[in-house]
Design an enzyme around this catalytic site. Structure first.
Site, short mmCIF file in Angstrom:
data_model
loop_
_atom_site.label_atom_id
_atom_site.label_comp_id
_atom_site.label_asym_id
_atom_site.label_seq_id
_atom_site.Cartn_x
_atom_site.Cartn_y
_atom_site.Cartn_z
N TYR A 113 0.84 -1.20 0.00
CA TYR A 113 0.00 0.00 0.00
C TYR A 113 0.87 1.25 0.00
CZ TYR A 113 -3.03 3.75 1.55
OH TYR A 113 -3.69 4.94 1.64
N ASN A 389 1.16 4.43 8.38
CA ASN A 389 0.65 3.19 7.77
C ASN A 389 1.10 3.14 6.31
OD1 ASN A 389 -1.24 0.85 7.53
ND2 ASN A 389 -2.26 2.23 6.10
N LYS A 461 -14.18 47.81 37.43
CA LYS A 461 -15.50 47.51 36.87
C LYS A 461 -15.38 47.05 35.41
CE LYS A 461 -19.21 49.80 37.98
NZ LYS A 461 -20.14 48.69 38.34
#
Length: 721
Positions: A113, A389, A461
């Site tokens: 492959y 792979n 704030k």
């Protein structure tokens, strides 16, 4: 074919009895190894990571690469001296063995492959032109989009590219991929010369590995005309310049059969970025523990929440360690000692138990630390894995067709890490919200206002609004990526990990948590200085009230002792118990609680004075006006004088933080980074100061002060006595 490489007991290229030699009979499933990697404290592991990050050389052999080493190579631009990569010479033989095997099998006509076949769903196609097949592989995978320029928003950060290059070398060094050692040496030279290919930010599903981005590294090595790279100073380099600057004298590579597939079919981009993310996530996890302890200090918290027995009975190691770290910071803290006296003096002044954001912070942070630690180990296994792979097993003379390219460990660990970071941020926001709210913060001013006129000073704030924004975005990012998988490549890649996408989202979460941590640390230092100011101003108020009481209440009109003299003790108790910042801007205002409660003390004593009140010489009521008039004449001046002395840097009472284990972080923020107490009287904005601290988070300046806070911790809770 006698060449070999040892990999987990498996010598690639050397015949063996696999049943006896390739499997650890005591731990065949690797669970013991995984458990062993979690031995010891998380803090010790973080210290080890920092040490590894700072080493000048990363030596690659295929099996010992760490998250910290990847982060080190990735962040070389942030270092004064670049770290270098060295390849283990012992790996050369095994790499050559697998490369030779591919060429031999090609010569024998073996059908493999990606060597003689097409790719993925088109693997039914065949060719004998192996080199051309690899060339076409790189061409069709160059499907990414960059936009304009090498630094566009569609380009993978160069740091992540360097991380990917390092991880891919490490995988290929193990000798199961069929690639020449010379190609690995060339990539190493590119890293060491700070030559960085440009990779697309998007376009990979991290299964079959990170095909699209890795193909651009292969494109650079093969001299593809569309490949781009930048040099050490960010300059664009053409193809020839890249190799010349890097000292690669062999010229562009003509890929042999399998080599293109070996370069692209792996998880290196996802796991490389995950490594960078996890290095910072571990630092931020420890930071959250220390910041929670500082929060307890400035909030006059009760340290009982860190008691070892509580956490021992819950069993979770992350929780036990988080509590022990907080306990260590609070043990001997000057703030804790002062708070204890306050609680003893007036146990009803605050709730019996602190609120959840403080009291349950070990229980909240513990699981997040366990998740981040487990994710770190999962990624370290991934970056030391062979994840392409097919795998070339020289010893058995075969190519193994499997799916190690599936990057599920990356996607899962990054999703989990991102959720943990979001939980840390949520706790931080809850603590911040308590800190700036005068209903909850035990005497600190609303918005942590430090100016003289609260009507013209709104403190943090704006920072609180920003924190809400950060927290909201962080909570959104906590949503998982891995449940959005799409079937790809003609349904061949029908499940895929989305590892890099998840890592990218986690990198965003890290940046947001750094913004939150920076803002929170600035707020904590503001609170520390306000406690210091509070202590000095309250001392001035007590002294003034005492002096005025002695002057106006002690003696009668004819020099005799007056019954009002007995009021002084209770008057001072009022000063001690009343939150200073409820009246500090106008201490003698009749609408503020100080004057109201001082008057109430005198009225109460007058009511108890009985018949003596009818005598003008012994009447306490008659003393109230004189006491208040004298106080109004002197107290505002004394308070302003005390404030000016604090601002000049010569306070009567030193800052308690210098006696605390948390001091190194305060020192960093105030001295090393150069911030100051924020007030509406000054031009400097909160964002300017927070930006300085954020930069310290980003360049690693925060690490040493953080670890210094814990340098004397022995790794264990304080024993139960």
């Amino acid at each position: 074919m006698a060449s070999s490489i040892v990999q987990n007991g498996h010598v690639n290229g050397e015949a063996m009895d696999l049943c006896k030699k390739s499997i650890n009979v005591n731990d065949p499933l690797n669970w013991e190894m995984a458990a062993e990697s979690l031995r010891g404290s998380h803090l010790d592991e973080v210290k080890k990571m920092v040490d590894e990050f700072r080493k000048p050389i990363v030596k690659l052999g295929g099996e010992t690469l760490t998250v910290a080493q990847v982060a080190s190579i990735a962040n070389v631009d942030n270092k004064s001296n670049g770290v270098k990569v060295e390849l283990s010479e012992s790996a050369r033989a095994g790499v050559k063995a697998s490369s030779d095997w591919v060429m031999d099998s090609m010569g024998k006509g073996t059908d493999s492959y990606g060597v003689t076949t097409g790719f993925g769903a088109t693997s039914h196609r065949r060719t004998k032109n192996g080199g051309a097949l690899q060339k076409e592989l790189i061409r069709f995978l160059n499907a990414g989009v960059f936009g304009n320029g090498t630094e566009s928003s569609h380009t993978l950060p160069h740091s992540a590219t360097r991380a990917a290059m390092l991880v891919r070398i490490n995988t290929l060094l193990q000798g199961y991929s069929g690639i020449r050692f010379e190609i690995l040496e060339a990539i190493t030279k590119l890293i060491n010369s700070n030559i960085t290919p440009c990779l697309p930010l998007r376009g990979t599903i991290t299964a079959s590995g990170d095909l699209v981005p890795l193909s651009y590294i292969a494109g650079l090595l093969t001299g593809r005309p569309n490949s781009k790279a930048v040099g050490p100073n960010g300059e664009k380099l053409n193809a020839e310049e890249r190799f010349r600057v890097a000292g690669v004298t062999s010229g562009f590579f003509e890929l042999q059969p399998k080599e293109g597939l070996a370069l692209v079919n792996g998880t290196a981009v996802g796991s490389g970025m995950a490594s960078m993310v996890l290095f910072e996530s571990n630092i931020l996890a420890v930071m959250s523990e220390v910041l929670s302890a500082i929060f307890a200090e400035v909030m006059n918290g009760k340290p009982e929440f860190t008691d070892y027995l509580t956490h021992k009975l819950k069993h979770h190691p992350g929780q036990i360690e988080a509590a022990a770290i907080m306990e260590h910071i609070l043990d001997g803290s000057s703030y804790v000692k002062a708070a204890q006296k306050l609680h003893e003096m007036d146990p009803l002044q605050k709730p019996k138990q602190d609120r959840y954001a403080l009291r349950t912070s070990p229980q909240w942070l513990g699981p997040q630390i366990e998740v981040i630690r487990a994710a770190t180990k999962m990624i370290e296994r991934e970056i030391n894995s062979v994840n392409d792979n097919p795998l070339i097993d020289v010893s058995r003379n075969k190519a193994l067709h499997g799916g190690n390219f599936q990057g599920t460990p990356i996607g899962v660990s990054m999703d989990n890490t991102r959720l943990a970071l979001a939980s840390i941020g949520k706790l931080m926001f809850a603590q911040f919200s308590e800190l700036v709210n005068d209903y909850y913060n035990n005497g600190l001013p609303l918005n942590l206002t430090a100016g003289r006129n609260p009507s013209l000073d709104y403190g943090l704030k704006g920072a609180e609004i920003a924190m809400a924004s950060y927290c909201s975005e962080l909570q959104f990012l906590a949503n998982p990526v891995t449940n959005h998988v799409q079937s790809a490549e003609q349904h061949n890649q029908d499940v895929n990990s989305l590892g890099l996408i998840s890592a990218r989202k986690t990198a965003e979460a890290v940046d947001i948590l750094k913004l939150m941590s920076s803002t929170y640390l600035v707020a904590l230092c503001q609170a520390i200085d306000l406690r210091h100011l509070e202590e000095n101003l309250k001392n001035a108020v007590k002294n003034t009230v005492s002096q005025v009481a002695k002057k106006t209440l002690a003696m009668g009109a004819n020099g005799e002792l007056h019954p009002a003299r007995f009021c002084e003790k209770e008057l001072l108790q009022v000063v001690e118990r009343e939150y200073l910042f409820t009246y500090a801007d106008d201490p003698c205002s009749s609408t503020y609680p100080l004057m109201q409660k001082l008057r109430q003390v005198l009225v109460d004593h007058a009511m108890k004075n009985g018949e003596s009140e009818k005598n003008l010489n012994s009447s306490i009521f008659q003393k109230i006006v004189a006491f208040e008039d004298e106080l109004k004449a002197v107290l505002p001046k004394e308070v302003e004088s005390a404030r000016a002395v604090v601002e000049s840097g010569n306070p009567a009472i030193p800052n308690r933080i210098t006696e605390c284990r948390s001091y190194p972080l305060y020192r960093l923020v105030r001295q090393e980074v150069g911030t100051e107490l924020l007030t509406g009287e000054k031009v400097r904005s909160p964002g300017e100061e927070i930006d300085k601290v954020f930069t310290a988070f980003c360049n690693g300046q925060i690490i040493d002060p953080l670890l210094e806070c814990l340098k004397s911790w022995n790794g264990a809770p304080i024993p139960i006595c």
